[in-house]
Design a protein around this motif. Structure first.
Motif, short mmCIF file in Angstrom:
data_model
loop_
_atom_site.label_atom_id
_atom_site.label_comp_id
_atom_site.label_asym_id
_atom_site.label_seq_id
_atom_site.Cartn_x
_atom_site.Cartn_y
_atom_site.Cartn_z
N TRP A 103 35.66 37.70 49.60
CA TRP A 103 37.02 38.15 49.44
C TRP A 103 37.91 37.09 48.81
CZ3 TRP A 103 37.38 40.30 55.10
CH2 TRP A 103 36.54 41.42 55.20
N VAL B 189 36.26 47.51 37.18
CA VAL B 189 34.98 48.16 36.98
C VAL B 189 34.49 47.69 35.61
CG1 VAL B 189 33.81 50.34 36.66
CG2 VAL B 189 35.64 50.14 38.35
N THR C 36 40.35 43.12 40.44
CA THR C 36 39.18 43.92 40.79
C THR C 36 38.99 44.92 39.66
OG1 THR C 36 39.85 43.71 43.08
CG2 THR C 36 38.13 45.30 42.60
N VAL D 218 31.59 47.35 40.24
CA VAL D 218 32.89 46.83 40.68
C VAL D 218 32.75 45.32 40.75
CG1 VAL D 218 34.57 46.77 42.54
CG2 VAL D 218 33.38 48.90 42.00
N PRO E 202 50.94 37.73 57.50
CA PRO E 202 52.35 37.51 57.18
C PRO E 202 53.09 36.78 58.31
CG PRO E 202 51.74 39.73 56.62
CD PRO E 202 50.57 39.13 57.32
#
Lengths: 179, 661
Positions: free
Chosen positions: B235, B523, B521, B610, B388
């Motif tokens: 991530w 494709v 991100t 992806v 946050p």
């Protein structure tokens, strides 16, 4: 006594914390029950996202059982969930509505849907978390099952997978349809 | 060697710990030397017994003995040897066994190297440590037996969670535990001092090296975990404010405060009650961390066993140890009269400020982690407290601390001169301004958060170097004189310099990777290319590559900068058939300026993929800064030992025997 108080304080705080922990034990950490279960859906009147004409109004969700999915283009888990929602839409088993939550940029959500496909019947934009707070959303993705009377019947936290759908959510939808 | 032998050894260790927890304490109360000496023998015996228990389980893992329930549930014959070994602690039962092994290791280390300690203090500390051991032996034997057999044995095991099959994570738990459990020494010393009724500079000098050692291990553990999350979760981030991450950060913050307040006790005989309290609370937080991960009270990405019975047991242990310590503190604490007085603007004052900020920071993280739970138990709404909250509260809290970190070491004890210190820090202030100017010039735009972060990093780094320069009178005295002084700088001072400088580098890394991070991100179809963060990222295609116990889909990417090829990156998606799970292996190109980070995702029907792209500026600085900080801690430990006088080398004939078993 007053001089002793600072030295007693840690013990007092610990006792308080212990009580709270005690009450937290023995619960299944993966089910966070919502206080909104079996409550009517709060009154929402959400604006449409860019490129759509209709937003999402609570009254629109009455009349049939539907899913209400909280998503955002910033949310990695939503992206993981997304292909399954597309399949679900293709199977046509239940209408899926969406709340596009906390987009910084008004075009981010629509762009995300253009890229990955759009499984939603109705979408409301919720950039400032008003709907999310009213719904008690803990994070995205989250999915509510709303019955035909507009009452929240179930809340699923985290991505829906085929397994979760077949075992948990679909039986509830079927039961609600039977009345 | 069968696991029954290990089981038996663990029961024996429990009995030995009970002896160690009673006889030396009685001896210390009576002033009886022979009784106190029992502690040393018992601590060594305890360690050997737990080591035997641990090795017998590890042996079962290496041999893939699937008649042992724990092995069958968590291992597989097709797993590489490293992960068979790491599998020993990659599960709840085994990791608790590692926990007590490390506890016993610290006890044995105290018994061996603590020969310069006052005898009563040592006996009491060993006694207290033994009670912690008793609690956890009972926990393992009663609720989490790793030695249970399975009849009939299965043909093969169920495998280890593939996410955990990674070198970074193989060593993450042992270091984390070395840190957590290491703080038990600070706890044992604090309770021993409360029983004995004396806290003095000598006490602080004994406590500090143990605390430092634990702090170093905990730092390494946290950084390894963070590094693992960075390249394995795919991530692009390195810290998620996940409850389990927080559970390790809270004791780290408290432990860092303890390290600094112990200096004040040592040098000035002040802040005694506070320091003892920090020692108690740091270990309390370590236990809390164990409790949170083990009990299932909090939902987390990497929660282990979630068993209420275990949760209740750990909660009881936590209450017993933290509560016992706090009760003793409430009773005996008021007698710890403070010594030296000091002005707010002084070295003591700045260390106190450090303590205040770190304590508030620890409390903030604790609150943010527990708040959802607290609110729920009061019948309130369900909320989750996410990044946050932490970013908004935690980061601003740290800013004044970093600003003061450069000033504090410049102030004199008792009464400092702020104006004088600031005058000496002109260069540092200049460096901070230069950083602001350079960043603005290079990027052409001012991002306030980023500029502030880098300015603080430059300020702290320059301030730290200024302090060292002052110490050796650089430019104020002839160069030869400065060099002579440089050789005389004690290791402890080098330790502080490195630790603070390392932290400055980490701030730069954190700022860069948070503020200027770019992500996309997409494709991508094989054969296409995209422009990203100044690079051209070309996707060449995907190939299937078999691994030892997985099948990888390996993407090939060519990274160009202009016409020049700068890197070939091969991120993977691995599928582990035994466990039926997939993992992401990000591919990262690291430079001093930033990491280009690629992760490849699922295939679509038309062969497109992806692809997640991240550019994390200054990422390397974060890891490098952490390494420098740990090195600083290491130097400091070495210094303490020298100042205590070289430890008498006790013959360690017992150790090779242990290694053989």
């Amino acid at each position: 006594m007053l001089r002793r108080l600072p030295y007693l304080l840690p013990l007092i705080v610990l006792a308080g914390l212990a009580g709270y922990f005690w009450s937290g034990l023995g619960r299944d950490p993966n089910t966070l029950p919502s206080v909104l279960i079996d409550q009517p859906l709060p009154e929402l009147a959400l604006a449409p996202i860019a490129g759509r004409e209709r937003g999402l109004v609570t009254a629109d969700l009455k009349g049939q059982v539907s899913l209400l999915n909280i998503f955002g283009s910033w949310c990695v888990a939503c992206q993981a969930e997304h292909p399954f929602l597309m399949q679900l839409k293709a199977e046509g088993r239940v209408p899926i509505h969406g709340i596009n939550w906390r987009e910084r940029d008004a075009d981010a959500g629509p762009a995300w849907l253009r890229r990955l496909g759009d499984p939603y019947t109705l979408i409301g934009a919720d950039p400032d978390s008003r709907a999310a707070i009213a719904l008690g959303v803990t994070g995205a993705p989250e999915t509510f099952i709303i019955d035909a009377a507009g009452v929240i019947r179930y809340k699923h936290i985290g991505p829906i997978t085929r397994d979760i759908w077949e075992k948990k959510l679909w039986p509830i939808v079927e039961r609600l349809r039977r009345g | 060697m069968t696991v029954e032998l290990g089981h038996f050894a663990l029961v024996l260790a429990l009995l030995v710990a009970i002896v160690q927890g009673t006889v030396p304490l009685r001896g210390a109360a009576r002033g009886s030397e022979p009784l106190m000496a029992v502690g040393r023998t018992a601590a060594l015996a305890q360690f050997l017994l737990v080591l035997l228990a641990f090795l017998s389980l590890m042996n079962a893992y290496v041999q893939s003995d699937f008649s042992v329930l724990n092995v069958a549930q968590n291992s597989h014959s097709a797993k590489p040897l490293l992960y068979k070994i790491a599998g020993t602690w990659g599960n709840h039962e085994g990791s608790m066994l590692l926990w007590v092994l490390i506890l016993a290791l610290f006890g044995a280390a105290l018994a061996l190297f603590g020969s310069g300690l006052p005898q009563a203090l040592k006996a009491r500390a060993l006694g207290v440590q033994a009670w912690v051991g008793v609690g956890f032996y009972l926990f393992i034997l009663l609720t989490s037996n790793p030695f249970a057999r399975l009849d009939p044995p299965p043909l093969d095991g169920q495998g280890l969670n593939p996410l955990l099959q990674d070198p970074g994570l193989a060593f993450h738990p042992p270091f984390l535990y070395l840190g957590y459990v290491g703080f038990s020494m600070a706890y044992a010393f604090a309770v021993a001092a409360l029983i004995g009724g004396r806290v003095d500079p000598g006490w602080a000098r004994w406590v500090r090296p143990w605390t430092l050692a634990a702090w170093i291990f905990l730092t390494i553990g946290i950084v390894l975990g963070s590094w693992w999350a960075y390249y394995e979760l795919g991530w692009g981030g390195w810290w998620y404010w996940d409850p389990v991450e927080n559970a390790s950060l809270i004791p780290w913050l408290a432990g860092t405060a303890l390290l600094h307040s112990a200096i004040v006790v040592e040098k000035r005989d002040a802040l005694k009650g506070w320091t003892v309290f920090l020692a108690l609370v740091t270990f309390g937080f370590s236990l809390l961390g164990t409790f949170l991960v083990r009990s299932g009270v909090l939902t987390s990405v990497h929660a282990f066993a979630q068993d209420p019975a275990r949760g209740v047991f750990i909660l009881l242990l936590l209450l017993l140890f933290a509560g016992g310590g706090f009760a003793l503190f409430a009773w005996r604490g008021p007698r710890l009269a403070g010594g030296g007085l000091f002005r707010p603007i002084s070295r003591e004052g700045s260390l106190l400020f450090n303590n205040l900020v770190l304590s508030v920071a620890a409390a903030t993280v604790l609150l943010g982690t527990l708040y959802p739970l607290l609110l729920e138990s009061m019948g309130g709404d369900k909320v989750s407290v996410g990044p946050p909250f932490f970013n908004r509260i935690f980061v601003p809290l740290m800013l004044p601390l970093i600003a003061a970190m450069a000033i504090g070491p410049m102030l004199a004890w008792k009464r400092g001169d702020l104006g004088q210190a600031m005058k000496r820090l002109m260069v540092a202030a200049g460096a901070a301004l230069a950083a602001v100017a350079a960043v603005s010039a290079i990027l052409g735009s001012i991002e306030p958060a980023g500029v502030l972060g880098l300015a603080l990093a430059a300020w702290l780094l320059a301030g730290t170097i200024t302090e060292l320069a002052q110490r050796i009178r650089l430019f104020a005295a002839p160069l030869a004189e400065s060099l002579r002084r440089l050789k005389g700088v004690p290791l402890g001072a080098w330790g502080m310099t490195l630790a603070h400088a390392g932290f400055a580098l980490m701030i730069a890394g954190m700022t860069g990777s948070q503020v200027w991070r770019q992500e996309a991100t997409l494709v991508m179809h094989p054969g296409t290319a995209v422009a990203f963060a100044g690079f051209e990222v070309g996707f060449d295609g995907v190939a299937s590559v078999p691994g030892p116990n997985y099948i990888a889909e390996r993407g090939r990417f060519t990274i160009r900068n202009g016409k020049r090829i700068v890197a070939q990156l091969e991120p993977e998606k691995r599928r582990y058939p035994v466990e039926g799970r997939e993992t992401t292996e990000a591919a990262i190109r690291t430079t001093a300026w930033g990491d280009l980070y690629l992760a490849v995702g699922d295939a679509r029907d038309d062969g497109a993929r992806v692809v997640r792209l991240y550019f994390n500026p200054l990422m390397l600085w974060l890891w490098f800064g952490a390494a420098v900080m740990v090195a600083g801690g290491g130097l400091s430990v070495l210094d303490r030992r020298l100042r205590l006088g070289a430890p008498k080398r006790v013959r360690t004939g017992a150790v090779p025997a242990a290694a053989r078993s």
